[in-house]
Design an enzyme around this catalytic site. Sequence first.
Site, mmCIF file in Angstrom:
data_model
loop_
_atom_site.group_PDB
_atom_site.id
_atom_site.type_symbol
_atom_site.label_atom_id
_atom_site.label_comp_id
_atom_site.label_asym_id
_atom_site.label_seq_id
_atom_site.Cartn_x
_atom_site.Cartn_y
_atom_site.Cartn_z
ATOM 1 N N GLY A 69 42.398 19.410 77.042
ATOM 2 C CA GLY A 69 40.720 18.329 77.177
ATOM 3 C C GLY A 69 39.404 18.391 77.201
ATOM 4 O O GLY A 69 39.397 19.485 77.084
ATOM 5 N N THR A 112 37.944 15.678 75.383
ATOM 6 C CA THR A 112 36.963 14.379 75.388
ATOM 7 C C THR A 112 36.450 13.721 76.681
ATOM 8 O O THR A 112 36.589 14.626 77.599
ATOM 9 C CB THR A 112 37.815 12.950 74.849
ATOM 10 O OG1 THR A 112 38.379 12.745 73.680
ATOM 11 C CG2 THR A 112 36.793 11.725 74.803
ATOM 12 N N THR A 134 32.248 10.997 70.666
ATOM 13 C CA THR A 134 32.683 12.251 69.613
ATOM 14 C C THR A 134 32.271 13.126 69.118
ATOM 15 O O THR A 134 32.467 14.282 68.859
ATOM 16 C CB THR A 134 33.405 11.236 68.370
ATOM 17 O OG1 THR A 134 33.574 9.906 68.826
ATOM 18 C CG2 THR A 134 33.759 12.064 66.752
ATOM 19 N N GLU A 159 47.337 18.972 63.459
ATOM 20 C CA GLU A 159 47.657 17.675 64.784
ATOM 21 C C GLU A 159 47.020 16.634 63.559
ATOM 22 O O GLU A 159 48.154 15.253 63.018
ATOM 23 C CB GLU A 159 46.643 18.157 65.469
ATOM 24 C CG GLU A 159 46.012 16.395 66.474
ATOM 25 C CD GLU A 159 45.112 16.066 66.867
ATOM 26 O OE1 GLU A 159 45.194 17.198 68.011
ATOM 27 O OE2 GLU A 159 43.866 15.158 66.897
HETATM 28 C C1 LIG Z 1 45.770 6.605 74.288
HETATM 29 C C2 LIG Z 1 43.883 7.495 74.460
HETATM 30 C C3 LIG Z 1 44.503 9.200 74.607
HETATM 31 C C4 LIG Z 1 43.542 9.693 74.155
HETATM 32 N N1 LIG Z 1 44.312 11.541 74.496
HETATM 33 C C5 LIG Z 1 43.177 12.390 74.219
HETATM 34 C C6 LIG Z 1 43.462 13.557 74.989
HETATM 35 O O1 LIG Z 1 44.793 13.915 75.241
HETATM 36 N N2 LIG Z 1 42.512 14.212 74.596
HETATM 37 C C7 LIG Z 1 41.107 14.038 74.173
HETATM 38 O O2 LIG Z 1 40.643 15.300 74.569
HETATM 39 N N3 LIG Z 1 40.870 12.939 74.660
HETATM 40 C C8 LIG Z 1 41.906 11.246 74.083
HETATM 41 N N4 LIG Z 1 41.805 10.719 73.392
HETATM 42 C C9 LIG Z 1 40.021 10.149 72.865
HETATM 43 C C10 LIG Z 1 40.019 10.006 71.798
HETATM 44 O O3 LIG Z 1 40.117 10.619 70.863
HETATM 45 C C11 LIG Z 1 38.945 9.389 71.108
HETATM 46 O O4 LIG Z 1 38.766 8.581 72.336
HETATM 47 C C12 LIG Z 1 38.370 8.757 69.963
HETATM 48 O O5 LIG Z 1 37.996 10.282 69.208
HETATM 49 C C13 LIG Z 1 36.787 8.196 70.354
HETATM 50 O O6 LIG Z 1 36.420 8.613 70.880
HETATM 51 P P1 LIG Z 1 35.352 7.838 71.763
HETATM 52 O O7 LIG Z 1 36.225 6.917 72.761
HETATM 53 O O8 LIG Z 1 34.876 8.705 72.958
HETATM 54 O O9 LIG Z 1 34.231 7.006 71.158
HETATM 55 P P2 LIG Z 1 32.751 6.803 71.053
HETATM 56 O O10 LIG Z 1 32.962 8.401 70.413
HETATM 57 O O11 LIG Z 1 32.250 5.911 71.697
HETATM 58 O O12 LIG Z 1 32.570 6.317 69.328
HETATM 59 C C14 LIG Z 1 32.789 4.442 70.072
HETATM 60 C C15 LIG Z 1 33.616 4.057 68.537
HETATM 61 O O13 LIG Z 1 32.083 4.264 67.347
HETATM 62 C C16 LIG Z 1 32.173 5.103 66.388
HETATM 63 N N5 LIG Z 1 30.871 6.008 65.484
HETATM 64 C C17 LIG Z 1 30.861 7.051 66.849
HETATM 65 N N6 LIG Z 1 29.824 7.198 66.372
HETATM 66 C C18 LIG Z 1 29.584 6.627 64.826
HETATM 67 C C19 LIG Z 1 28.850 7.533 63.849
HETATM 68 N N7 LIG Z 1 27.728 8.293 63.678
HETATM 69 N N8 LIG Z 1 29.410 6.888 62.885
HETATM 70 C C20 LIG Z 1 29.701 5.593 63.053
HETATM 71 N N9 LIG Z 1 30.617 4.961 63.849
HETATM 72 C C21 LIG Z 1 30.582 5.805 64.816
HETATM 73 C C22 LIG Z 1 33.103 5.545 66.247
HETATM 74 O O14 LIG Z 1 34.048 5.732 65.454
HETATM 75 C C23 LIG Z 1 34.023 4.209 67.652
HETATM 76 O O15 LIG Z 1 34.948 3.728 66.621
HETATM 77 C C24 LIG Z 1 42.495 9.852 73.253
HETATM 78 C C25 LIG Z 1 42.055 8.378 73.337
HETATM 79 C C26 LIG Z 1 42.761 7.370 73.440
HETATM 80 C C27 LIG Z 1 42.389 6.119 73.502
#
Ligand SMILES: Cc1cc2nc3c(=O)[nH]c(=O)nc-3n(C[C@H](O)[C@H](O)[C@H](O)COP(=O)(O)OP(=O)(O)OC[C@H]3O[C@@H](n4cnc5c(N)ncnc54)[C@H](O)[C@@H]3O)c2cc1C
Length: 389
Positions: free
Chosen positions: A125, A127, A133, A247
């Site tokens: 856990g 995100t 991110t 990973e």
């Molecule tokens: C099906 C699924 C399973 C998952 N399982 C897990 C889990 O088990 N545990 C866990 O902790 N997380 C999990 N995640 C979360 C996943 O790791 C995040 O969705 C992913 O890292 C992106 O984060 P975010 O969704 O908050 O996107 P955001 O951080 O909001 O970013 C949105 C978009 O903007 C882009 N972006 C953001 N900042 C920048 C920047 N500075 N420059 C350029 N581009 C940028 C990103 O590349 C992305 O495409 C899961 C997600 C999904 C969809």
Amino acid sequence: MKTQASPPDVYQDLRDAVRALCAQFPDSYHRQIDAERAYPEAFVDALTKAGWLAALIPAEYGGSGLGLAEASVIMEEINRSGANAGACHGQMYNMGTLLRHGSDAQKQLYLPKIASGQWRLQSMGVTEPTSGTDTTRIRTTAVKRGDRYLVNGQKVWISRIQHSDWMILLARTTALAEVKNKTEGMSIFMVDLREAEKSGMTVRPIANMVNHETNELFFENLEIPADNLIGQEGQGFRYILDGLNAERTLIAAECIGDGRWFIERVTKYASERVVFGRPIGQNQGVQFPIAEAYIEVEAADLMRFKACALFDAHEPCGAEANMAKYLAAKASWEAANACIQFHGGFGFAHEYDVERKFRETRLYQVAPISTNLILSYVAEHLLGLPRSF
Ligand SMILES: Cc1cc2nc3c(=O)[nH]c(=O)nc-3n(C[C@H](O)[C@H](O)[C@H](O)COP(=O)(O)OP(=O)(O)OC[C@H]3O[C@@H](n4cnc5c(N)ncnc54)[C@H](O)[C@@H]3O)c2cc1C
């Protein structure tokens, strides 16, 4: 694919053994599980019983003590068979954090049970909805009260909670405003999920594009025994980062498995489907995107094994692991596009399995790390360009 370009490699025995197990779960099994939005219990049980998910656990704790190269071949073969390792890959790599940073007592307690499959450590856990991110801005807190920590906050997209016994949880133990370096002040804990659900943790499943069990978690005064802290308080972010190279490399291998699945399917289909009096695969407009995807999968494979070799030699491999994940996710996506395109309308029919794998492989562009963040890592950490965040 039985071609000269893909001869048996040094892992052939391992590949054959994993393939034999996967062959017991044909396309129809995975198709039905997908349609029902169910969990592939029987498949994951079979992988667990055969010991494949304990590949990276040292023999002294009951695992098979294999290297990352072998572990990556296992993941590749799972996806190559038409299955999706996303249902179970957490069990293979989440324990790495415990192995590297847990106390002897913690390792003795958890690792043998994880190796045997008695305990599932499928979940991690990290995100949160408001930080995305930018992990250093997480708002979930863990405050020490005597021999316990009190956890409050929220997580999102936390996978396999309903099919796991334990979760590794990242929470802030010192407020962001009070630390010198924003990466400090976060800690990781082992959370007993079934106990947590009884008091303090609420789970809300998220319906999503893929048949992937993932959830929102809400913590309200969840109590965790202080003994469940892994390593030193405040160092959790670094511990999580330490696990990312394995990973990323394993996910790259899953993408390579997908890429090979798509290329095999589309090559066969394009050779057999006759339109305008000849197989569609006789047209260069059809051949070239498939050939291009093949080249990209093979190139990604080299980077995957480079990352594995460095990791297994205990050398730094952050660059290679990230680049392998980037190349492999891109290659599998291009292979997916060629596969669905040249199946024409049939690519959209469930019974061909192409649309299911297409949805599944799309996820790798975003999770567990988005492609943009890898590009940013390469630009700033490898090329020395100015930092953007
Ligand atoms: C099906 C699924 C399973 C998952 N399982 C897990 C889990 O088990 N545990 C866990 O902790 N997380 C999990 N995640 C979360 C996943 O790791 C995040 O969705 C992913 O890292 C992106 O984060 P975010 O969704 O908050 O996107 P955001 O951080 O909001 O970013 C949105 C978009 O903007 C882009 N972006 C953001 N900042 C920048 C920047 N500075 N420059 C350029 N581009 C940028 C990103 O590349 C992305 O495409 C899961 C997600 C999904 C969809």
